[in-house]
Every structure is written in structure tokens, then in C-alpha cells.
Design a protein around this motif. Structure first.
Motif, PDB file in Angstrom:
ATOM      1  N   UNK A 148       0.824  -1.214   0.000  1.00 17.84           N
ATOM      2  CA  UNK A 148       0.000   0.000   0.000  1.00 17.84           C
ATOM      3  C   UNK A 148       0.858   1.263   0.000  1.00 17.84           C
ATOM      4  N   UNK A 149       0.414   2.262  -0.762  1.00 16.83           N
ATOM      5  CA  UNK A 149       1.081   3.568  -0.837  1.00 16.83           C
ATOM      6  C   UNK A 149       0.411   4.612   0.034  1.00 16.83           C
ATOM      7  N   UNK A 150      -0.853   4.372   0.403  1.00 15.31           N
ATOM      8  CA  UNK A 150      -1.599   5.393   1.124  1.00 15.31           C
ATOM      9  C   UNK A 150      -2.516   4.787   2.167  1.00 15.31           C
ATOM     10  N   UNK A 151      -2.860   5.602   3.169  1.00 17.96           N
ATOM     11  CA  UNK A 151      -3.609   5.141   4.336  1.00 17.96           C
ATOM     12  C   UNK A 151      -4.623   6.219   4.696  1.00 17.96           C
ATOM     13  N   UNK A 152      -5.892   5.917   4.525  1.00 11.98           N
ATOM     14  CA  UNK A 152      -6.935   6.919   4.768  1.00 11.98           C
ATOM     15  C   UNK A 152      -7.446   6.781   6.200  1.00 11.98           C
ATOM     16  N   UNK A 153      -7.201   7.825   6.992  1.00 15.86           N
ATOM     17  CA  UNK A 153      -7.524   7.767   8.421  1.00 15.86           C
ATOM     18  C   UNK A 153      -8.412   8.946   8.824  1.00 15.86           C
ATOM     19  N   UNK A 154      -9.545   8.652   9.433  1.00 20.98           N
ATOM     20  CA  UNK A 154     -10.452   9.712   9.857  1.00 20.98           C
ATOM     21  C   UNK A 154     -10.726   9.707  11.335  1.00 20.98           C
ATOM     22  N   UNK A 155     -11.602   8.800  11.724  1.00 24.01           N
ATOM     23  CA  UNK A 155     -12.123   8.780  13.091  1.00 24.01           C
ATOM     24  C   UNK A 155     -11.049   8.758  14.176  1.00 24.01           C
ATOM     25  N   UNK A 156      -9.999   8.006  13.941  1.00 24.44           N
ATOM     26  CA  UNK A 156      -8.952   7.878  14.962  1.00 24.44           C
ATOM     27  C   UNK A 156      -8.379   9.247  15.370  1.00 24.44           C
ATOM     28  N   UNK A 157      -8.343  10.177  14.412  1.00 26.67           N
ATOM     29  CA  UNK A 157      -7.885  11.538  14.719  1.00 26.67           C
ATOM     30  C   UNK A 157      -9.057  12.421  15.158  1.00 26.67           C
ATOM     31  N   UNK A 158     -10.155  12.349  14.408  1.00 25.04           N
ATOM     32  CA  UNK A 158     -11.284  13.275  14.634  1.00 25.04           C
ATOM     33  C   UNK A 158     -11.979  13.059  15.970  1.00 25.04           C
ATOM     34  N   UNK A 159     -11.877  11.866  16.534  1.00 28.40           N
ATOM     35  CA  UNK A 159     -12.575  11.616  17.804  1.00 28.40           C
ATOM     36  C   UNK A 159     -11.870  12.286  18.983  1.00 28.40           C
ATOM     37  N   UNK A 160     -10.686  12.833  18.769  1.00 35.36           N
ATOM     38  CA  UNK A 160      -9.958  13.505  19.844  1.00 35.36           C
ATOM     39  C   UNK A 160     -10.259  15.007  19.836  1.00 35.36           C
ATOM     40  N   UNK A 161      -9.887  15.688  20.905  1.00 40.27           N
ATOM     41  CA  UNK A 161     -10.093  17.144  20.993  1.00 40.27           C
ATOM     42  C   UNK A 161      -9.168  17.892  20.049  1.00 40.27           C
ATOM     43  N   UNK A 162      -8.032  17.267  19.710  1.00 42.38           N
ATOM     44  CA  UNK A 162      -7.043  17.927  18.865  1.00 42.38           C
ATOM     45  C   UNK A 162      -6.570  16.954  17.787  1.00 42.38           C
ATOM     46  N   UNK A 163      -7.343  16.855  16.683  1.00 43.10           N
ATOM     47  CA  UNK A 163      -7.045  15.864  15.639  1.00 43.10           C
ATOM     48  C   UNK A 163      -5.635  16.005  15.052  1.00 43.10           C
ATOM     49  N   UNK A 164      -5.160  17.242  14.912  1.00 37.96           N
ATOM     50  CA  UNK A 164      -3.824  17.444  14.347  1.00 37.96           C
ATOM     51  C   UNK A 164      -2.746  16.864  15.253  1.00 37.96           C
ATOM     52  N   UNK A 165      -2.893  17.101  16.550  1.00 32.43           N
ATOM     53  CA  UNK A 165      -1.946  16.565  17.525  1.00 32.43           C
ATOM     54  C   UNK A 165      -2.016  15.029  17.553  1.00 32.43           C
ATOM     55  N   UNK A 166      -3.240  14.514  17.454  1.00 29.51           N
ATOM     56  CA  UNK A 166      -3.418  13.054  17.433  1.00 29.51           C
ATOM     57  C   UNK A 166      -2.677  12.456  16.248  1.00 29.51           C
ATOM     58  N   UNK A 167      -2.733  13.155  15.106  1.00 24.52           N
ATOM     59  CA  UNK A 167      -2.003  12.652  13.940  1.00 24.52           C
ATOM     60  C   UNK A 167      -0.497  12.716  14.172  1.00 24.52           C
ATOM     61  N   UNK A 168      -0.046  13.821  14.757  1.00 22.66           N
ATOM     62  CA  UNK A 168       1.396  13.955  15.036  1.00 22.66           C
ATOM     63  C   UNK A 168       1.898  12.803  15.906  1.00 22.66           C
ATOM     64  N   UNK A 169       1.127  12.487  16.945  1.00 25.40           N
ATOM     65  CA  UNK A 169       1.519  11.399  17.849  1.00 25.40           C
ATOM     66  C   UNK A 169       1.505  10.059  17.121  1.00 25.40           C
ATOM     67  N   UNK A 170       0.494   9.862  16.288  1.00 27.56           N
ATOM     68  CA  UNK A 170       0.379   8.629  15.501  1.00 27.56           C
ATOM     69  C   UNK A 170       1.600   8.469  14.605  1.00 27.56           C
ATOM     70  N   UNK A 171       1.956   9.564  13.908  1.00 27.96           N
ATOM     71  CA  UNK A 171       3.067   9.529  12.957  1.00 27.96           C
ATOM     72  C   UNK A 171       4.389   9.223  13.684  1.00 27.96           C
ATOM     73  N   UNK A 172       4.527   9.732  14.887  1.00 21.42           N
ATOM     74  CA  UNK A 172       5.773   9.509  15.624  1.00 21.42           C
ATOM     75  C   UNK A 172       5.940   8.045  16.029  1.00 21.42           C
TER      76      UNK A 172
END
Ligand SMILES: O=P(O)(O)OC[C@@H](O)[C@@H](O)c1c[nH]c2ccccc12
Length: 260
Positions: A234-258
Motif C-alpha cells: 500500500x502507498x496510502x492510508x486513509x484515516x479519519x475517526x482515529x484523529x477526529x474523535x480527539x479534541x485535537x485531531x492534528x496533535x493526534x495525527x502527530x503522535x500517531x506519525x511519531x
């Protein structure tokens, strides 16, 4: 009637209402209509990007309200900063709480590809996507005939848009493949009954011809699974709820990426 049938029925009315309000000529005269869309491929494969297509979604039929307060410009900017290869923005009004303005706001705030995430059933919606500044459209195999997929794909590519076909099983993939697609997404969620199974991605990846970008969609909540999905092709990963369900979706993504 299952939920997908209900969504499509409502969508037919939504599109008819939109057509009565905004002419095709008006869409073609919008400023964004003249811009050259970004290449989905370029951003998905870029070394300095994560391959994540980060989604802005307020609600869904399966989960109800996911996030009632997030600001689309703020969140999508934070997704971009966290390394998103593309943004996915829901524009379905009644079932996902989206609106056309969300694409306009995301476009104004970002310089990476934007997927208009909606149930496309009419060429008019493809013109809307272009007029609002989107770069990618979604074609869902389970609600379209092979001829519609071919024709909508061709129509979108002629406008310079990138086309993502979504499938949920081999039969859909097999009947829907055509030359007018850029990427094929395997949805781990069955849109008919909402059951999720990430194994769907691993089962189908090798059936997708290598000329297409390969995307795994939905129910991705563990950063550790990304390397397995990459190794599978796979080249791409579509992620929504896992980030959006938090108060700060951008931060949630940053933590996920790390943790990838
Ligand atoms: O929120 P999730 O489980 O990470 O899933 C994101 C995305 O794949 C999902 O929203 C989706 C996939 N295909 C769709 C079609 C229409 C609406 C929504 C979708």
C-alpha cells in the motif's frame, strides 16, 4: 433499505437541489476551476510525506457525532504540518455533517491535494469538486455501474482531477477496473452494514494492478499496522475517526506519525 441505499436516494435530491441553485456555467467560472490540481501520486510518494490521507469528518452514520467543534482550516493545516500526503474532506451534508464550504476553507489553508469525499452519482458533482478547489474525487464501486465509473473517471481526468476508486471486495474490483483511475482504495469498512476488517486490505492488495496507487481505507487506529500495510504494497492510508474523535485531531495525527 440499507444505509447506502438511503444515502444515494438522499444524494439524488441533494444534487437536484444544487443544480437548481448553481448552474454549470457558474461552476466553470469559479476561480478554482482554472487551477491545475495537484498530483495525488506526487504527494503520496514524496519522501517527506507520510502517505496518510487525513480526513476531516464531523459525524458518520456508523458512529453518530464524532467531533462537533473542530475547525476545518485549523485541523487540516495541522494534518498538513504532521505530514499528510493529502486531505480528505467530507462534503455530504445529511449523513456526515459536511458542507461545500469545508473544501473551500481547506483549500484556502493548504497546498496539498484535497479529496472531495462524497457519494458521486452525477457529473455535476465532479464539476463542483473542481470549482471548490478539490484535486481528487472518489468513485465508490458499490453504488456505480462499470460504465459510470469509466465515464466519470474520464470526465474527471479530463478536468485534471485525480480519481480514487473505492472497492470492498474482489468482485467490485474486478468489474470496476478501467483506465481512467489513478488510485484504488480498499475500504476495510463494509458500507452496507458498517462491519470493519483490516484483513480486507491484505486480501485484496495483490489483486490490484501495480499501475494504480494502492490505498487502505478505514478503521486504521494502530500506527504499527502502517508498516505491515506498506510491506504488503500500500502507498496510502486513509484515516479519519482515529484523529477526529480527539479534541485535537492534528496533535493526534502527530503522535500517531511519531509511532509509525
Ligand atoms: O474514520 P475511518 O474509520 O478512519 O475511515 C476513514 C474513511 O476511510 C471513511 O470515512 C470512508 C471510506 N469510504 C467512505 C465513503 C464515504 C464516506 C466515508 C468513507
Amino acid at each position: 433499505m440499507n444505509i447506502l441505499d438511503k444515502i444515494v436516494l438522499r444524494k439524488q435530491q441533494e444534487v437536484a437541489d444544487a443544480k437548481a441553485l448553481v448552474s454549470i456555467k457558474d461552476l466553470e467560472q469559479s476561480t478554482h476551476f482554472k487551477r491545475t490540481p495537484y498530483s495525488f501520486k506526487e504527494f503520496l510518494l514524496a519522501e517527506d510525506r507520510t502517505g496518510i490521507i487525513a480526513e476531516f469528518k464531523r459525524r458518520s452514520p456508523s458512529k453518530g457525532l464524532i467531533n462537533g467543534t473542530a475547525d476545518v482550516a485549523e485541523v487540516t493545516k495541522a494534518y498538513n504540518y504532521a505530514g499528510a500526503s493529502a486531505l480528505s474532506v467530507l462534503t455530504d451534508v445529511d449523513f456526515f455533517g459536511g458542507k461545500p464550504d469545508d473544501i473551500l476553507a481547506a483549500r484556502a489553508a493548504n497546498d496539498i491535494p484535497i479529496l472531495r469525499k462524497d457519494f458521486m452519482i452525477d457529473e455535476y458533482q465532479i464539476l463542483e469538486a473542481k470549482a471548490w478547489g478539490a484535486d481528487i474525487i472518489l468513485l465508490i464501486a458499490s453504488i456505480l455501474t462499470p460504465k459510470q465509473i469509466n465515464d466519470f473517471g474520464k470526465f474527471a481526468q479530463n478536468l485534471g482531477l485525480n480519481v480514487l476508486l473505492e472497492v470492498h471486495n474482489f468482485e467490485e474490483l474486478d468489474r470496476s477496473i478501467c483506465p481512467h483511475l489513478d488510485a484504488i482504495g480498499v475500504n476495510n469498512r463494509n458500507l452496507g452494514d458498517f462491519t470493519v476488517n483490516i484483513q480486507t486490505s491484505f486480501d485484496l492488495v495483490n489483486k490490484i494492478p501495480n499501475e494504480f496507487l494502492k490505498i487502505s481505507e478505514s478503521a486504521i487506529s494502530n500506527p504499527k499496522i502502517i508498516s505491515d500495510l506498506k510491506a504488503a504494497g500500500f502507498n496510502g492510508f486513509l484515516i479519519g475517526e482515529n484523529f477526529m474523535k480527539t479534541d485535537n485531531p492534528g496533535l493526534a495525527m502527530q503522535e500517531f506519525v511519531s509511532e509509525i
